[in-house]
Design an enzyme around this catalytic site. Sequence first.
Site, short mmCIF file in Angstrom:
data_model
loop_
_atom_site.label_atom_id
_atom_site.label_comp_id
_atom_site.label_asym_id
_atom_site.label_seq_id
_atom_site.Cartn_x
_atom_site.Cartn_y
_atom_site.Cartn_z
N CYS A 40 0.83 -1.21 0.00
CA CYS A 40 0.00 0.00 0.00
C CYS A 40 0.87 1.26 0.00
CB CYS A 40 -0.92 -0.03 1.22
SG CYS A 40 -1.75 1.52 1.57
N CYS A 43 0.03 3.87 2.70
CA CYS A 43 0.44 3.36 4.01
C CYS A 43 1.90 3.74 4.30
CB CYS A 43 0.29 1.84 4.08
SG CYS A 43 -1.40 1.24 3.91
#
Length: 292
Positions: A40, A43
């Site tokens: 991600c 993230c």
Amino acid sequence: MSIAASPAHVFDATTETFETSVIQRSLQVPVLVDFWAEWCGPCKQLGPLLEKLAADYHGAFELAKVDVDKEQQLAAAFQIRSIPTVMLVKDGQLVDGFPGALPEAQLREFLAHHDIQPGVPAEQEPLPEQAAAPVDPHAEVLRLRKAIETEPDKAELKLDLALALLATGGAHEAGQLLDALPANLSTDDRAVKARARLGFAALLKDAPPAETLQAAIAANPDDLRARHLLGVQRIVAGDAEAGLEQFIEMLRRNRGFEDGLPKKALIDAFRVVDDEDLVGRYRRKMSSLLLV
């Protein structure tokens, strides 16, 4: 993220450890839960910011990292539909959260909204003062009355007298003194706690004696009204653990009694009881029962 490489106040949370490391820990300090994954991109932007804040805040909150690929059961339990997603757990309960990567300024605003402010580094914490000898509340009432005669306009002394009177059973006069406090003292933590004690004392105005309440509970353990009054009596009398135990038993038997009175009684008692270790222990008991 390996434990060895974890920054201060940051740890990995798993399905097996979540109850202890997050839920139980949040009874002592707020815990931010960062749901993330290696693949991600956002993230990787948010994660380092959260870890930086965890270090900057010096333990004012802790950061739990949950890898959604490894902990799919945990992610499903929190209904995580996109990552990153951040949840805030306080006092054993989920209180707020947000999806997506926020800039540092907004992260700080989110923390401030929940009264989370940067703490003091451990090396800068002041040394604890030596415990003072216990004070006789009756002698303290006499001392403060004399002090007020000398300085009748000093409101701080009247707050001190109200607290001393509460310890000797002088609830009526203590209430009058609290009501007369100026605005700057009426919101003092000690005044707020004193009013909470007055509220407990008011519940006992027409209450039966403790022996009658104990007999009622012995005859019918589900008499939660009697348990509530007995718990209040124990708290007001200074036997905090016995009072908290009655409230916990109420919660165990019927958490919805009188619109959630068991939980409310416990939370009110936590504001009154001075023993932090005892309060922490019963907060954990309350959390365990509410999560069942």
